[in-house]
Write a protein that holds these residues in place. Structure first.
Motif, short mmCIF file in Angstrom:
data_model
loop_
_atom_site.label_atom_id
_atom_site.label_comp_id
_atom_site.label_asym_id
_atom_site.label_seq_id
_atom_site.Cartn_x
_atom_site.Cartn_y
_atom_site.Cartn_z
N LEU A 149 0.83 -1.20 0.00
CA LEU A 149 0.00 0.00 0.00
C LEU A 149 0.87 1.25 0.00
CD1 LEU A 149 -2.93 -0.91 2.41
CD2 LEU A 149 -3.00 -0.70 -0.09
N ALA A 150 1.99 1.20 0.68
CA ALA A 150 2.89 2.35 0.73
C ALA A 150 3.63 2.54 -0.59
CB ALA A 150 3.88 2.19 1.87
N PHE A 151 3.59 1.55 -1.47
CA PHE A 151 4.26 1.62 -2.75
C PHE A 151 3.36 2.24 -3.83
CE2 PHE A 151 7.06 -0.97 -5.86
CZ PHE A 151 8.07 -0.03 -5.79
N TYR A 152 2.04 2.16 -3.64
CA TYR A 152 1.10 2.66 -4.66
C TYR A 152 1.28 4.15 -4.97
CZ TYR A 152 -1.52 -1.59 -5.49
OH TYR A 152 -1.87 -2.85 -5.88
N PRO A 153 1.50 5.02 -4.00
CA PRO A 153 1.70 6.42 -4.38
C PRO A 153 2.87 6.60 -5.35
CG PRO A 153 1.30 6.26 -2.03
CD PRO A 153 1.47 4.85 -2.54
N SER A 154 3.95 5.88 -5.10
CA SER A 154 5.12 5.97 -5.96
C SER A 154 4.84 5.38 -7.34
CB SER A 154 6.30 5.24 -5.31
OG SER A 154 7.44 5.32 -6.14
N LEU A 155 4.12 4.25 -7.38
CA LEU A 155 3.78 3.64 -8.67
C LEU A 155 2.95 4.59 -9.52
CD1 LEU A 155 2.91 0.01 -7.50
CD2 LEU A 155 4.95 0.74 -8.75
N HIS A 156 1.93 5.18 -8.91
CA HIS A 156 1.07 6.11 -9.67
C HIS A 156 1.81 7.40 -10.00
CE1 HIS A 156 -2.59 3.83 -9.96
NE2 HIS A 156 -2.47 3.50 -8.69
N LEU A 157 2.67 7.87 -9.11
CA LEU A 157 3.48 9.05 -9.41
C LEU A 157 4.37 8.79 -10.62
CD1 LEU A 157 4.65 11.86 -8.78
CD2 LEU A 157 6.17 10.72 -7.15
N SER A 158 4.98 7.63 -10.67
CA SER A 158 5.83 7.28 -11.81
C SER A 158 5.03 7.28 -13.10
CB SER A 158 6.48 5.91 -11.60
OG SER A 158 7.40 5.96 -10.54
N LEU A 159 3.84 6.70 -13.06
CA LEU A 159 2.99 6.69 -14.25
C LEU A 159 2.59 8.10 -14.65
CD1 LEU A 159 0.89 3.54 -13.44
CD2 LEU A 159 2.33 3.85 -15.46
N ALA A 160 2.26 8.93 -13.67
CA ALA A 160 1.91 10.32 -13.98
C ALA A 160 3.07 11.03 -14.65
CB ALA A 160 1.50 11.05 -12.70
N ALA A 161 4.28 10.83 -14.14
CA ALA A 161 5.46 11.45 -14.74
C ALA A 161 5.69 10.93 -16.16
CB ALA A 161 6.68 11.21 -13.86
N ALA A 189 -1.82 11.82 -17.15
CA ALA A 189 -0.93 12.16 -16.03
C ALA A 189 -1.75 12.60 -14.82
CB ALA A 189 0.05 13.27 -16.46
N ARG A 190 -2.75 13.43 -15.04
CA ARG A 190 -3.59 13.91 -13.93
C ARG A 190 -4.33 12.76 -13.24
NH1 ARG A 190 -3.98 18.34 -17.20
NH2 ARG A 190 -3.58 20.31 -16.15
N ILE A 191 -4.80 11.81 -14.02
CA ILE A 191 -5.52 10.67 -13.43
C ILE A 191 -4.61 9.92 -12.47
CG2 ILE A 191 -6.50 8.39 -13.95
CD1 ILE A 191 -7.65 9.76 -16.54
N HIS A 192 -3.39 9.62 -12.90
CA HIS A 192 -2.47 8.88 -12.03
C HIS A 192 -1.94 9.74 -10.89
CE1 HIS A 192 -2.43 4.93 -13.79
NE2 HIS A 192 -2.59 5.53 -14.96
N LEU A 193 -1.82 11.02 -11.12
CA LEU A 193 -1.41 11.90 -10.05
C LEU A 193 -2.48 11.96 -8.96
CD1 LEU A 193 1.04 13.54 -9.33
CD2 LEU A 193 0.05 15.48 -10.53
N ALA A 214 -3.59 7.87 -2.49
CA ALA A 214 -2.96 6.73 -1.80
C ALA A 214 -1.93 7.17 -0.77
CB ALA A 214 -2.30 5.81 -2.83
N THR A 215 -1.70 8.47 -0.60
CA THR A 215 -0.63 8.92 0.30
C THR A 215 -0.89 8.61 1.77
OG1 THR A 215 -1.55 11.16 0.42
CG2 THR A 215 0.19 10.77 -1.23
N GLY A 216 -2.11 8.30 2.12
CA GLY A 216 -2.40 7.95 3.51
C GLY A 216 -1.64 6.71 3.97
N ALA A 217 -1.22 5.88 3.03
CA ALA A 217 -0.47 4.66 3.38
C ALA A 217 1.02 4.92 3.51
CB ALA A 217 -0.71 3.59 2.31
N LEU A 218 1.47 6.13 3.17
CA LEU A 218 2.90 6.42 3.25
C LEU A 218 3.33 6.62 4.70
CD1 LEU A 218 3.35 8.99 0.35
CD2 LEU A 218 4.28 6.67 0.46
N PRO A 219 4.52 6.14 5.02
CA PRO A 219 5.05 6.39 6.36
C PRO A 219 5.44 7.85 6.51
CG PRO A 219 6.68 5.25 5.02
CD PRO A 219 5.43 5.33 4.20
N ASP A 220 5.51 8.30 7.75
CA ASP A 220 5.94 9.67 8.03
C ASP A 220 7.45 9.65 8.24
OD1 ASP A 220 5.81 12.37 8.47
OD2 ASP A 220 5.25 12.18 10.58
N ASP A 221 8.17 9.47 7.12
CA ASP A 221 9.62 9.38 7.17
C ASP A 221 10.18 10.00 5.89
OD1 ASP A 221 9.13 7.47 5.19
OD2 ASP A 221 9.89 5.78 6.36
N GLY A 222 11.44 9.83 5.65
CA GLY A 222 12.08 10.41 4.48
C GLY A 222 11.47 9.93 3.18
N TYR A 223 11.19 8.63 3.10
CA TYR A 223 10.59 8.08 1.88
C TYR A 223 9.21 8.70 1.65
CZ TYR A 223 8.09 4.89 -1.19
OH TYR A 223 7.32 4.37 -2.21
#
Length: 164
Positions: free
Chosen positions: A91-103, A114-118, A124-133
């Motif tokens: 779940l924490a990987f989905y924001p990055s996957l969709h960001l990559s597709l948007a880019a 791009a907007r759809i994937h962004l 999906a950012t709710g699944a991201l940890p509160d850290d550097g990544y």
């Protein structure tokens, strides 16, 4: 799963990690070669986590934006094939996957895709940890949002989730 199978799977992730180190060091061709060899071994039906990880990084090793998109689509497809037991980490990987597709779509001058994937990345950012990544992914989403917010001759446009 047997101990030997687990060790074998760890070896695949180790090899992917070694190729990623080459990629980050600037040796895109060698990274692409090594990732390609691993992909040949694990194939389209291999472990979804391996396929997702490998495809996500293989996309970064591409010179052609269309090839990059194809690999990022493979990564997303593999992620969607993961079992629920692997869910929290994925779940924490989905924001990055969709960001990559948007880019990728932005590079290919397909701003609506791009907007759809962004929007999916942002959702999906709710699944991201509160850290550097997590903070890095959130910042990259914000940068791409700003970049796509105004298009030449088009003026500001709402993102899909903001449309009436």
């Amino acid at each position: 799963m047997t101990e030997q199978q687990e060790a074998s799977e760890d070896a695949v992730m180790t090899r992917i990690g070694q190729a990623v180190i080459l990629l980050h060091a600037g040796d895109r061709e060698e990274a692409r070669n090594r990732l390609g060899a691993i992909w040949s071994e694990i194939g389209e039906d291999g472990d979804p986590l391996h396929r997702c990880t490998l495809a996500h990084y293989m996309a970064d090793a591409q010179d052609d934006p269309a090839d990059e998109l194809a690999w990022d689509l493979r990564a997303l497809t593999a992620a969607e094939g993961l079992e629920d037991g692997q869910g929290p980490a994925m779940l924490a990987f989905y924001p990055s996957l969709h960001l990559s597709l948007a880019a990728d779509y932005a590079k290919l001058r397909r701003p609506e895709a791009a907007r759809i994937h962004l929007a999916r990345a942002r959702a999906a950012t709710g699944a991201l940890p509160d850290d550097g990544y997590g903070n890095g992914v959130r910042a990259a989403i914000a940068r791409l949002e700003r970049r796509l917010a105004v298009e030449p001759g088009g003026g500001p446009r709402p993102f899909p989730e903001q449309s009436p």
